[in-house]
Scaffold this active site. Structure first.
Site, short mmCIF file in Angstrom:
data_model
loop_
_atom_site.label_atom_id
_atom_site.label_comp_id
_atom_site.label_asym_id
_atom_site.label_seq_id
_atom_site.Cartn_x
_atom_site.Cartn_y
_atom_site.Cartn_z
N GLU A 2 39.95 36.46 33.78
CA GLU A 2 40.71 35.20 33.81
C GLU A 2 40.10 34.22 34.81
N GLN A 31 55.29 41.06 34.09
CA GLN A 31 56.19 41.33 32.98
C GLN A 31 57.11 42.50 33.33
N GLY A 61 60.63 40.69 50.00
CA GLY A 61 59.63 40.09 49.12
C GLY A 61 60.28 39.21 48.07
N LYS A 72 49.95 32.25 25.95
CA LYS A 72 49.88 32.49 27.40
C LYS A 72 50.75 31.47 28.15
N ASP A 82 55.02 45.88 41.87
CA ASP A 82 53.75 46.59 42.05
C ASP A 82 53.79 47.75 43.03
N ASN A 135 61.20 36.87 52.97
CA ASN A 135 59.82 36.65 52.48
C ASN A 135 59.02 35.97 53.57
N LYS A 136 57.71 36.28 53.62
CA LYS A 136 56.94 35.73 54.75
C LYS A 136 56.68 34.24 54.62
N TYR A 161 57.75 38.23 41.92
CA TYR A 161 58.45 38.35 40.63
C TYR A 161 59.59 39.34 40.71
N VAL A 172 57.81 41.07 57.09
CA VAL A 172 58.27 42.45 57.30
C VAL A 172 57.15 43.21 58.00
P1 FAD Z 1 54.24 39.81 44.17
O1 FAD Z 1 54.36 38.87 43.06
O2 FAD Z 1 52.92 40.09 44.79
O3 FAD Z 1 55.24 39.34 45.32
C1 FAD Z 1 55.31 39.95 46.57
C2 FAD Z 1 56.03 38.99 47.52
O4 FAD Z 1 56.20 39.64 48.77
C3 FAD Z 1 55.24 37.71 47.80
O5 FAD Z 1 56.11 36.61 47.80
C4 FAD Z 1 54.67 37.94 49.20
O6 FAD Z 1 54.49 36.75 49.92
C5 FAD Z 1 55.78 38.79 49.83
N1 FAD Z 1 55.32 39.65 50.91
C6 FAD Z 1 54.25 40.48 50.91
N2 FAD Z 1 54.16 41.12 52.08
C7 FAD Z 1 55.19 40.67 52.85
C8 FAD Z 1 55.64 40.98 54.16
N3 FAD Z 1 55.01 41.85 54.94
N4 FAD Z 1 56.72 40.36 54.64
C9 FAD Z 1 57.41 39.44 53.86
N5 FAD Z 1 57.03 39.12 52.62
C10 FAD Z 1 55.94 39.73 52.11
N6 FAD Z 1 50.85 40.15 35.32
C11 FAD Z 1 51.34 39.83 34.11
O7 FAD Z 1 52.32 40.46 33.65
N7 FAD Z 1 50.80 38.81 33.38
C12 FAD Z 1 49.78 38.06 33.81
O8 FAD Z 1 49.31 37.15 33.12
C13 FAD Z 1 49.23 38.36 35.10
N8 FAD Z 1 48.23 37.61 35.59
C14 FAD Z 1 47.74 37.88 36.85
C15 FAD Z 1 46.73 37.07 37.34
C16 FAD Z 1 46.21 37.31 38.60
C17 FAD Z 1 45.10 36.44 39.12
C18 FAD Z 1 46.71 38.39 39.38
C19 FAD Z 1 46.14 38.67 40.75
C20 FAD Z 1 47.73 39.20 38.90
C21 FAD Z 1 48.26 38.96 37.62
N9 FAD Z 1 49.30 39.73 37.08
C22 FAD Z 1 49.81 39.45 35.85
C23 FAD Z 1 49.90 40.82 37.87
C24 FAD Z 1 51.15 40.29 38.60
O9 FAD Z 1 50.83 39.14 39.33
C25 FAD Z 1 51.76 41.33 39.52
O10 FAD Z 1 51.98 42.52 38.81
C26 FAD Z 1 53.08 40.80 40.08
O11 FAD Z 1 52.85 39.70 40.92
C27 FAD Z 1 53.83 41.87 40.86
O12 FAD Z 1 55.06 41.33 41.27
P2 FAD Z 1 55.73 41.82 42.63
O13 FAD Z 1 57.06 41.17 42.71
O14 FAD Z 1 55.65 43.29 42.76
O15 FAD Z 1 54.78 41.26 43.79
P1 NAD Z 2 42.09 46.24 37.27
O1 NAD Z 2 42.21 47.49 38.06
O2 NAD Z 2 42.84 46.13 36.00
O3 NAD Z 2 40.56 45.93 36.96
C1 NAD Z 2 39.58 46.09 37.94
C2 NAD Z 2 38.20 46.22 37.31
O4 NAD Z 2 37.24 46.35 38.37
C3 NAD Z 2 38.06 47.45 36.43
O5 NAD Z 2 37.49 47.06 35.21
C4 NAD Z 2 37.16 48.37 37.24
O6 NAD Z 2 36.31 49.18 36.43
C5 NAD Z 2 36.32 47.36 38.03
N1 NAD Z 2 35.73 47.94 39.24
C6 NAD Z 2 36.26 48.86 40.08
N2 NAD Z 2 35.38 49.15 41.07
C7 NAD Z 2 34.29 48.39 40.87
C8 NAD Z 2 33.05 48.24 41.54
N3 NAD Z 2 32.76 48.94 42.64
N4 NAD Z 2 32.15 47.37 41.06
C9 NAD Z 2 32.42 46.62 39.95
N5 NAD Z 2 33.57 46.74 39.25
C10 NAD Z 2 34.50 47.61 39.71
O7 NAD Z 2 42.53 45.06 38.29
P2 NAD Z 2 42.97 43.58 38.00
O8 NAD Z 2 42.16 42.98 36.92
O9 NAD Z 2 43.04 42.91 39.31
O10 NAD Z 2 44.45 43.76 37.46
C11 NAD Z 2 45.47 44.25 38.35
C12 NAD Z 2 46.79 44.36 37.61
O11 NAD Z 2 47.27 43.06 37.30
C13 NAD Z 2 46.67 45.11 36.29
O12 NAD Z 2 47.81 45.89 36.09
C14 NAD Z 2 46.62 44.02 35.25
O13 NAD Z 2 47.18 44.44 34.02
C15 NAD Z 2 47.45 42.92 35.91
N6 NAD Z 2 46.95 41.61 35.46
C16 NAD Z 2 47.37 41.19 34.24
C17 NAD Z 2 46.92 39.98 33.75
C18 NAD Z 2 47.39 39.50 32.39
O14 NAD Z 2 48.27 40.15 31.82
N7 NAD Z 2 46.87 38.43 31.85
C19 NAD Z 2 46.03 39.19 34.51
C20 NAD Z 2 45.60 39.67 35.76
C21 NAD Z 2 46.08 40.90 36.22
#
Ligand code: FAD
Ligand code: NAD
Length: 405
Positions: free
Chosen positions: A171, A320, A10, A379, A302, A37-38, A13, A80
């Site tokens: 967001e 983070q 992977g 941000k 994650d 990575n895929k 981050y 993978v």
């Molecule tokens: P990922 O970033 O998901 O990376 C996983 C990697 O593995 C990817 O490159 C993927 O392509 C690869 N992969 C997956 N499966 C396979 C496979 N089978 N074979 C090969 N490669 C594979 N967190 C913050 O701290 N601040 C934020 O502002 C924030 N904003 C977010 C906004 C959104 C919309 C979302 C969805 C999440 C946000 N998060 C934020 C959460 C954050 O994105 C995740 O916690 C973070 O990406 C986790 O990092 P990671 O390295 O575990 O996985």
């Molecule tokens: P989350 O689990 O934080 O929030 C999901 C929300 O969906 C919750 O409020 C929950 O009550 C609601 N929910 C669950 N089941 C439901 C249902 N059946 N019907 C309606 N609502 C329902 O998930 P997320 O927002 O995707 O965040 C995932 C992770 O990524 C978290 O750890 C978050 O901190 C992180 N993240 C961080 C940022 C940032 O720091 N700016 C931005 C995006 C994600």
């Protein structure tokens, strides 16, 4: 003596930050390091809500993995398929790979909790492909509406339901609120015909923030036309929309052309299906981020589960934390190779900011609550810092966010 093989799964981050820190800190010819990575690219998953809403090009959220690696790290583009930790093997669609040390950073997937119809009829926000599909679907719904005869227009094509008012849901709504006026202009649709409804199961949105910050966010989005249905879980999705639960025996059906599922994440299924013990695809790791019983396997990001003992709850799954863990994993890998002790991962939580579109946000940074333009600026600083940590100033200049309003 053979050089130890380090295999990183992977390039998100966690995985990519581990690779970049290894190449900075390890001596030449000390280990064979491979990252798998895929895709050929890394994407900023923290920007996916923008690509999904259509406020940022999907191209802007990704960059070539090779562009941040030097000759100490070998990149293999492969998916993978399974991990056999007992026999120290990984199966990919490009063949089998063995390792002496493994770092699993396969990231998150959307979690639908088995709710009927969501897998088929809702759009997720988990990777670049999903983001593109969601953006294109919203565009196509507007295009379809525009092409219908005036007497036959189906306004529900212009209804978007967003399930979940956590960070991702809020967001995404912030971006959508800015995108809707552009879409209305592009497709000659009156804005009053567009309906965006956020459905949240819990009694409040963003429970981790204070009441004042939540009120600010909800007030801001409501002013931009977003409706909230709070305490009303989504219980079913169909091709026509979603069913929500409003009371013990009370349900409502919201007809919608687009259903977005932003209500939770889980770790990678590859981890869940492996011989590494996990719960909802997250592995309870030791303090040095290794897997109990598999001392050569590290989990980063994650897919790792780590308790915040002070707060009495697990650390959230965030970029983070994934990046901070990666620095520790790289140092611990070097320590193991040098026969030294590993160190404990100690997170340094700086705060969180939740964007409300491009020019507003709420957040708590170093214990201080912030809103508005200063929060939005913060941000962007955080977003640019993540780029800097992996690719230095060059990557920030190429992909960074500089549009400070
Ligand atoms: P990922 O970033 O998901 O990376 C996983 C990697 O593995 C990817 O490159 C993927 O392509 C690869 N992969 C997956 N499966 C396979 C496979 N089978 N074979 C090969 N490669 C594979 N967190 C913050 O701290 N601040 C934020 O502002 C924030 N904003 C977010 C906004 C959104 C919309 C979302 C969805 C999440 C946000 N998060 C934020 C959460 C954050 O994105 C995740 O916690 C973070 O990406 C986790 O990092 P990671 O390295 O575990 O996985
Ligand atoms: P989350 O689990 O934080 O929030 C999901 C929300 O969906 C919750 O409020 C929950 O009550 C609601 N929910 C669950 N089941 C439901 C249902 N059946 N019907 C309606 N609502 C329902 O998930 P997320 O927002 O995707 O965040 C995932 C992770 O990524 C978290 O750890 C978050 O901190 C992180 N993240 C961080 C940022 C940032 O720091 N700016 C931005 C995006 C994600």
């Amino acid at each position: 003596m053979n050089r130890p093989k380090i295999l990183i799964l992977g390039a998100g981050y966690g995985g990519l930050t581990t690779a970049v820190n290894l190449q900075k800190k390890i001596g030449s010819n000390v280990a064979d390091i491979t990252i798998v990575n895929k895709n050929s690219y890394h994407y900023e998953s923290t920007w996916l809500h923008e690509a999904s809403a259509g406020t940022l090009s999907p191209e802007k959220v990704r960059y070539d993995i090779q562009s941040v690696l030097n000759n100490k790290v070998n990149f293999v583009q492969a998916a993978v398929e399974s991990i056999d930790a007992t026999n120290k093997k990984v199966i990919t669609d490009a063949g089998e790979m063995s390792y002496d040390y493994l770092v699993v950073g396969l990231g998150f997937e959307g979690e639908t909790f088995g709710i009927e119809g969501l897998d088929k009829f809702a759009f997720g926000i988990s990777d670049v492909n999903e983001a593109r599909k969601l953006r294109d679907h919203i565009n196509s719904q507007f295009a379809e509406w525009a092409s219908q005869a005036p007497a036959e227009k189906d306004d529900t094509l212009l209804t978007i339901v967003v399930g979940g008012a956590g960070f991702t849901g809020i967001e995404f709504l912030g971006e959508l609120a800015n995108r809707i006026p552009e879409l209305c202009k592009e497709y000659d649709a009156p804005q009053e015909k567009v309906r965006v409804v956020c459905v949240e199961a819990a009694p409040t949105v963003l429970p981790m923030f204070s009441r004042e910050l939540v009120e600010y966010a909800v007030g801001y989005l409501t002013k931009k036309g977003i409706e909230f249905s709070i305490g009303t879980p989504v219980v079913q999705a169909t091709p026509e929309g979603v069913k929500i639960k409003k009371g013990e025996e009370e349900f409502e059906f919201i007809k919608a052309g687009t259903v977005v599922w932003a209500a939770g994440v889980r770790g990678s299924r590859i981890v869940e299906e492996s011989d590494i013990p996990s719960k909802r695809a997250r592995v309870a790791v030791d303090k040095d981020l290794r897997v109990p019983g598999f001392p050569e396997v590290f989990i980063v990001g994650d897919c790792a589960f780590l308790m915040n003992e002070e707060a009495g709850r697990p650390y959230p799954t965030t970029a983070q934390i994934a990046m901070q863990q990666a620095i520790t994993v790289a140092e611990n890998l070097i320590a193991l190779i040098e026969g030294k002790d590993t160190k404990e991962f100690v997170p340094a939580l700086k705060g969180t900011v939740c964007s409300l579109g491009d020019s507003d946000a709420i957040g708590e940074v170093f214990g201080k609550e912030i809103t508005g333009k200063s929060a939005s600026f913060m941000k962007k600083v955080i977003d640019n810092r993540a780029l800097y940590m992996v690719g230095g100033a060059g990557l920030v200049l190429k992909k960074g966010k500089f549009n400070v309003l």
